[in-house]
Design a protein around this motif. Structure first.
Motif, PDB file in Angstrom:
ATOM      1  N   ALA A   1      -0.304 -29.590 -10.370  1.00  0.00           N
ATOM      2  CA  ALA A   1      -1.055 -29.042  -9.243  1.00  0.00           C
ATOM      3  C   ALA A   1      -2.227 -29.940  -8.874  1.00  0.00           C
ATOM      4  CB  ALA A   1      -1.549 -27.635  -9.571  1.00  0.00           C
ATOM      5  N   ARG A   2      -2.838 -30.576  -9.849  1.00  0.00           N
ATOM      6  CA  ARG A   2      -3.948 -31.493  -9.565  1.00  0.00           C
ATOM      7  C   ARG A   2      -3.454 -32.730  -8.824  1.00  0.00           C
ATOM      8  NH1 ARG A   2      -9.012 -31.229 -12.053  1.00  0.00           N
ATOM      9  NH2 ARG A   2      -9.180 -33.457 -11.718  1.00  0.00           N
ATOM     10  N   GLY A   3      -2.211 -33.112  -9.107  1.00  0.00           N
ATOM     11  CA  GLY A   3      -1.663 -34.277  -8.425  1.00  0.00           C
ATOM     12  C   GLY A   3      -2.255 -35.584  -8.890  1.00  0.00           C
ATOM     13  N   ASP A   4      -2.905 -35.580 -10.075  1.00  0.00           N
ATOM     14  CA  ASP A   4      -3.518 -36.810 -10.575  1.00  0.00           C
ATOM     15  C   ASP A   4      -3.352 -36.842 -12.084  1.00  0.00           C
ATOM     16  OD1 ASP A   4      -6.802 -38.373 -10.267  1.00  0.00           O
ATOM     17  OD2 ASP A   4      -4.971 -39.014 -11.250  1.00  0.00           O
ATOM     18  N   LYS A   5      -2.299 -37.421 -12.544  1.00  0.00           N
ATOM     19  CA  LYS A   5      -1.997 -37.403 -13.968  1.00  0.00           C
ATOM     20  C   LYS A   5      -2.995 -38.189 -14.795  1.00  0.00           C
ATOM     21  CE  LYS A   5       2.960 -36.668 -13.330  1.00  0.00           C
ATOM     22  NZ  LYS A   5       4.324 -37.144 -13.625  1.00  0.00           N
ATOM     23  N   THR A   6      -3.717 -39.098 -14.162  1.00  0.00           N
ATOM     24  CA  THR A   6      -4.691 -39.871 -14.934  1.00  0.00           C
ATOM     25  C   THR A   6      -5.875 -39.007 -15.351  1.00  0.00           C
ATOM     26  OG1 THR A   6      -5.960 -40.575 -12.982  1.00  0.00           O
ATOM     27  CG2 THR A   6      -4.080 -41.934 -13.634  1.00  0.00           C
ATOM     28  N   GLN A   7      -6.050 -37.849 -14.715  1.00  0.00           N
ATOM     29  CA  GLN A   7      -7.181 -37.000 -15.037  1.00  0.00           C
ATOM     30  C   GLN A   7      -6.969 -36.228 -16.332  1.00  0.00           C
ATOM     31  OE1 GLN A   7     -10.100 -36.800 -13.329  1.00  0.00           O
ATOM     32  NE2 GLN A   7      -9.299 -38.522 -12.146  1.00  0.00           N
ATOM     33  N   PHE A   8      -5.739 -36.063 -16.698  1.00  0.00           N
ATOM     34  CA  PHE A   8      -5.482 -35.222 -17.870  1.00  0.00           C
ATOM     35  C   PHE A   8      -4.239 -35.734 -18.587  1.00  0.00           C
ATOM     36  CE2 PHE A   8      -4.336 -31.008 -19.780  1.00  0.00           C
ATOM     37  CZ  PHE A   8      -5.410 -30.980 -20.638  1.00  0.00           C
ATOM     38  N   LYS A   9      -4.420 -36.766 -19.357  1.00  0.00           N
ATOM     39  CA  LYS A   9      -3.280 -37.467 -19.923  1.00  0.00           C
ATOM     40  C   LYS A   9      -2.656 -36.685 -21.071  1.00  0.00           C
ATOM     41  CE  LYS A   9      -4.931 -41.972 -18.477  1.00  0.00           C
ATOM     42  NZ  LYS A   9      -5.312 -43.346 -18.883  1.00  0.00           N
ATOM     43  N   GLU A  10      -1.436 -37.078 -21.367  1.00  0.00           N
ATOM     44  CA  GLU A  10      -0.659 -36.385 -22.391  1.00  0.00           C
ATOM     45  C   GLU A  10      -1.393 -36.312 -23.718  1.00  0.00           C
ATOM     46  OE1 GLU A  10       2.183 -34.468 -24.552  1.00  0.00           O
ATOM     47  OE2 GLU A  10       2.136 -34.737 -22.381  1.00  0.00           O
ATOM     48  N   ARG A  11      -2.047 -37.417 -24.103  1.00  0.00           N
ATOM     49  CA  ARG A  11      -2.691 -37.409 -25.415  1.00  0.00           C
ATOM     50  C   ARG A  11      -3.809 -36.386 -25.497  1.00  0.00           C
ATOM     51  NH1 ARG A  11      -4.002 -42.542 -23.399  1.00  0.00           N
ATOM     52  NH2 ARG A  11      -6.141 -42.732 -22.603  1.00  0.00           N
ATOM     53  N   TYR A  12      -4.544 -36.146 -24.377  1.00  0.00           N
ATOM     54  CA  TYR A  12      -5.620 -35.156 -24.433  1.00  0.00           C
ATOM     55  C   TYR A  12      -5.053 -33.753 -24.411  1.00  0.00           C
ATOM     56  CZ  TYR A  12     -10.046 -32.820 -23.680  1.00  0.00           C
ATOM     57  OH  TYR A  12     -11.128 -32.001 -23.823  1.00  0.00           O
ATOM     58  N   ARG A  13      -3.988 -33.546 -23.650  1.00  0.00           N
ATOM     59  CA  ARG A  13      -3.344 -32.235 -23.650  1.00  0.00           C
ATOM     60  C   ARG A  13      -2.851 -31.908 -25.064  1.00  0.00           C
ATOM     61  NH1 ARG A  13       0.052 -32.778 -19.572  1.00  0.00           N
ATOM     62  NH2 ARG A  13       1.905 -33.309 -20.759  1.00  0.00           N
ATOM     63  N   ARG A  14      -2.275 -32.887 -25.721  1.00  0.00           N
ATOM     64  CA  ARG A  14      -1.801 -32.650 -27.081  1.00  0.00           C
ATOM     65  C   ARG A  14      -2.984 -32.405 -28.028  1.00  0.00           C
ATOM     66  NH1 ARG A  14       1.858 -32.687 -30.844  1.00  0.00           N
ATOM     67  NH2 ARG A  14       1.674 -33.914 -32.742  1.00  0.00           N
ATOM     68  N   TYR A  15      -4.068 -33.162 -27.829  1.00  0.00           N
ATOM     69  CA  TYR A  15      -5.245 -32.949 -28.678  1.00  0.00           C
ATOM     70  C   TYR A  15      -5.767 -31.517 -28.551  1.00  0.00           C
ATOM     71  CZ  TYR A  15     -10.073 -32.572 -29.998  1.00  0.00           C
ATOM     72  OH  TYR A  15     -11.233 -32.108 -30.538  1.00  0.00           O
ATOM     73  N   MET A  16      -5.854 -31.003 -27.339  1.00  0.00           N
ATOM     74  CA  MET A  16      -6.358 -29.647 -27.142  1.00  0.00           C
ATOM     75  C   MET A  16      -5.485 -28.620 -27.844  1.00  0.00           C
ATOM     76  SD  MET A  16      -7.556 -29.940 -23.170  1.00  0.00           S
ATOM     77  CE  MET A  16      -7.824 -28.179 -22.986  1.00  0.00           C
ATOM     78  N   THR A  17      -4.186 -28.839 -27.800  1.00  0.00           N
ATOM     79  CA  THR A  17      -3.269 -27.935 -28.500  1.00  0.00           C
ATOM     80  C   THR A  17      -3.483 -28.004 -30.005  1.00  0.00           C
ATOM     81  OG1 THR A  17      -1.611 -28.199 -26.751  1.00  0.00           O
ATOM     82  CG2 THR A  17      -0.836 -27.364 -28.884  1.00  0.00           C
ATOM     83  N   LEU A  18      -3.638 -29.224 -30.529  1.00  0.00           N
ATOM     84  CA  LEU A  18      -3.851 -29.386 -31.969  1.00  0.00           C
ATOM     85  C   LEU A  18      -5.195 -28.806 -32.402  1.00  0.00           C
ATOM     86  CD1 LEU A  18      -2.513 -33.027 -32.469  1.00  0.00           C
ATOM     87  CD2 LEU A  18      -1.375 -30.889 -33.099  1.00  0.00           C
ATOM     88  N   GLU A  19      -6.218 -28.960 -31.573  1.00  0.00           N
ATOM     89  CA  GLU A  19      -7.533 -28.425 -31.918  1.00  0.00           C
ATOM     90  C   GLU A  19      -7.462 -26.913 -32.101  1.00  0.00           C
ATOM     91  OE1 GLU A  19     -11.737 -29.371 -30.071  1.00  0.00           O
ATOM     92  OE2 GLU A  19     -10.835 -27.680 -28.994  1.00  0.00           O
ATOM     93  N   ALA A  20      -6.729 -26.243 -31.221  1.00  0.00           N
ATOM     94  CA  ALA A  20      -6.619 -24.786 -31.305  1.00  0.00           C
ATOM     95  C   ALA A  20      -5.863 -24.351 -32.558  1.00  0.00           C
ATOM     96  CB  ALA A  20      -5.915 -24.248 -30.062  1.00  0.00           C
ATOM     97  N   GLU A  21      -5.005 -25.232 -33.092  1.00  0.00           N
ATOM     98  CA  GLU A  21      -4.195 -24.883 -34.262  1.00  0.00           C
ATOM     99  C   GLU A  21      -4.798 -25.382 -35.577  1.00  0.00           C
ATOM    100  OE1 GLU A  21      -0.525 -26.766 -33.379  1.00  0.00           O
ATOM    101  OE2 GLU A  21       0.047 -25.343 -31.796  1.00  0.00           O
ATOM    102  N   ALA A  22      -5.864 -26.181 -35.502  1.00  0.00           N
ATOM    103  CA  ALA A  22      -6.418 -26.823 -36.702  1.00  0.00           C
ATOM    104  C   ALA A  22      -6.949 -25.797 -37.701  1.00  0.00           C
ATOM    105  CB  ALA A  22      -7.530 -27.788 -36.303  1.00  0.00           C
ATOM    106  N   VAL A  23      -6.777 -26.110 -38.991  1.00  0.00           N
ATOM    107  CA  VAL A  23      -7.299 -25.231 -40.042  1.00  0.00           C
ATOM    108  C   VAL A  23      -8.690 -25.669 -40.478  1.00  0.00           C
ATOM    109  CG1 VAL A  23      -5.005 -24.577 -40.839  1.00  0.00           C
ATOM    110  CG2 VAL A  23      -6.118 -26.587 -41.836  1.00  0.00           C
ATOM    111  N   SER A  24      -9.099 -26.875 -40.120  1.00  0.00           N
ATOM    112  CA  SER A  24     -10.479 -27.314 -40.328  1.00  0.00           C
ATOM    113  C   SER A  24     -10.744 -28.489 -39.398  1.00  0.00           C
ATOM    114  CB  SER A  24     -10.749 -27.708 -41.782  1.00  0.00           C
ATOM    115  OG  SER A  24     -10.018 -28.853 -42.152  1.00  0.00           O
ATOM    116  N   LEU A  25     -12.033 -28.664 -39.040  1.00  0.00           N
ATOM    117  CA  LEU A  25     -12.425 -29.723 -38.120  1.00  0.00           C
ATOM    118  C   LEU A  25     -13.678 -30.391 -38.658  1.00  0.00           C
ATOM    119  CD1 LEU A  25     -11.991 -26.784 -36.414  1.00  0.00           C
ATOM    120  CD2 LEU A  25     -11.795 -28.399 -34.525  1.00  0.00           C
ATOM    121  N   TRP A  26     -13.767 -31.721 -38.498  1.00  0.00           N
ATOM    122  CA  TRP A  26     -15.011 -32.397 -38.797  1.00  0.00           C
ATOM    123  C   TRP A  26     -15.229 -33.503 -37.779  1.00  0.00           C
ATOM    124  CZ3 TRP A  26     -10.693 -32.275 -41.714  1.00  0.00           C
ATOM    125  CH2 TRP A  26     -10.155 -33.444 -42.243  1.00  0.00           C
ATOM    126  N   HIS A  27     -16.510 -33.766 -37.493  1.00  0.00           N
ATOM    127  CA  HIS A  27     -16.858 -34.458 -36.259  1.00  0.00           C
ATOM    128  C   HIS A  27     -18.093 -35.333 -36.452  1.00  0.00           C
ATOM    129  CE1 HIS A  27     -19.465 -34.376 -32.614  1.00  0.00           C
ATOM    130  NE2 HIS A  27     -18.355 -34.692 -31.998  1.00  0.00           N
TER     131      HIS A  27
END
Length: 280
Positions: free
Chosen positions: A82-108
């Motif tokens: 719908a955005r029509g601009d794939k460079t704005q939201f690349k596959e790797r970031y979409r996958r990262y967001m999914t993994l972040e929601a499933e993570a059992v621990s995070l460190w930063h």
């Protein structure tokens, strides 16, 4: 998990197709817009505008909807189309967001800006505005960023460790009140049992992560992935060797950082140094 619907030709225009899918999923769930807003922590009017096609919302709110409806990333794909601009939201970031929601621990580790998970609305608004966002898009992104904070709340919240370079805390907001609120929020969050907050003081000297913001995600299958980011790009790293190198650098930085108790005192001292606003 509800079955995923096939994206057919019924709605060829991507923006219309995205809005249609949102309406269908909510209708099937039986929830009102207000109920959906209460459950996900966003203003219900945002969901109404998205369902009418008046706005697309941001990636974080779409991710939250994907998780809520159990649609396994389908809404994120439709949002990107719908955005029509794939460079704005690349596959790797979409996958990262999914993994972040499933993570059992995070460190930063943060070089110059607080992680979104710890930002207040005032901080997020000023940082996003500095990046060029304005008007409705800015407010939508602020709301989306606030929604991400839910990840660290509740009894099921995963452990989260963050190391903040002192530069992060020395880069104050222009709005003194908003900056005070941000420091107060950090001091409050630092007392949560699932959060370990460290400050890396300037006196620690150079470190191996001086130019790299990084988030590590420990997944339920035992793997660890990393997401590195600078002002212009982000990269999801899943290969073991580079992740292990980053982990070793992170461990070295943690050894140089203040303890959580000392770090909280550091933040409270900074809070005392914030000049009073003469208009209040």
């Amino acid at each position: 998990m509800p079955p995923r619907r096939v994206v057919t030709g019924r709605s060829q225009e991507p923006r219309q197709r995205f809005a249609e899918e949102l309406r269908h999923l909510r209708a099937r769930s039986g929830a009102s817009l207000r109920q959906l807003g209460d459950r996900l922590g966003w203003d219900w009017s945002l969901f109404g505008k998205m369902e009418k096609g008046e706005t697309l919302g941001g990636p974080e709110v779409v991710q939250a909807l994907d998780q809520h409806y159990g649609t396994s990333g389908m809404l994120l794909v439709l949002w990107e189309l719908a955005r029509g601009d794939k460079t704005q939201f690349k596959e790797r970031y979409r996958r990262y967001m999914t993994l972040e929601a499933e993570a059992v621990s995070l460190w930063h580790f943060a070089v110059s800006v607080l992680p979104g998970l710890l930002q207040t609305p005032g901080y997020a608004r000023e940082v996003l505005a500095a990046g060029g966002l304005r008007g409705d898009e800015l407010e939508q992104q602020v709301e989306a960023r606030m929604g991400r904070r839910d990840l660290l709340e509740g009894e099921e919240a995963p452990p989260f460790r963050t190391i903040l370079s002192e530069a992060v805390l020395r880069t104050a907001l222009r709005d003194r009140q908003a900056w005070s609120e941000q420091l107060e929020w950090l001091a409050e969050v630092a007392e949560r049992p699932n959060v370990n907050l460290h400050v890396l003081p300037f006196s620690a000297g150079p470190c191996g992560l001086d130019s790299t913001d990084v988030m590590f995600l420990r997944l339920s299958d035992g793997r660890t992935v990393a997401y590195t980011e600078n002002a212009y790009r982000g990269e999801l790293i899943e290969d073991n060797r580079p992740v292990e190198r980053l982990q070793r650098a992170y461990d070295a930085v943690r050894d140089l950082a203040l303890s959580p108790a000392e770090s909280r005192k550091f933040i409270l001292r900074m809070l005392e140094e914030v000049p009073c606003d003469p208009s209040t």
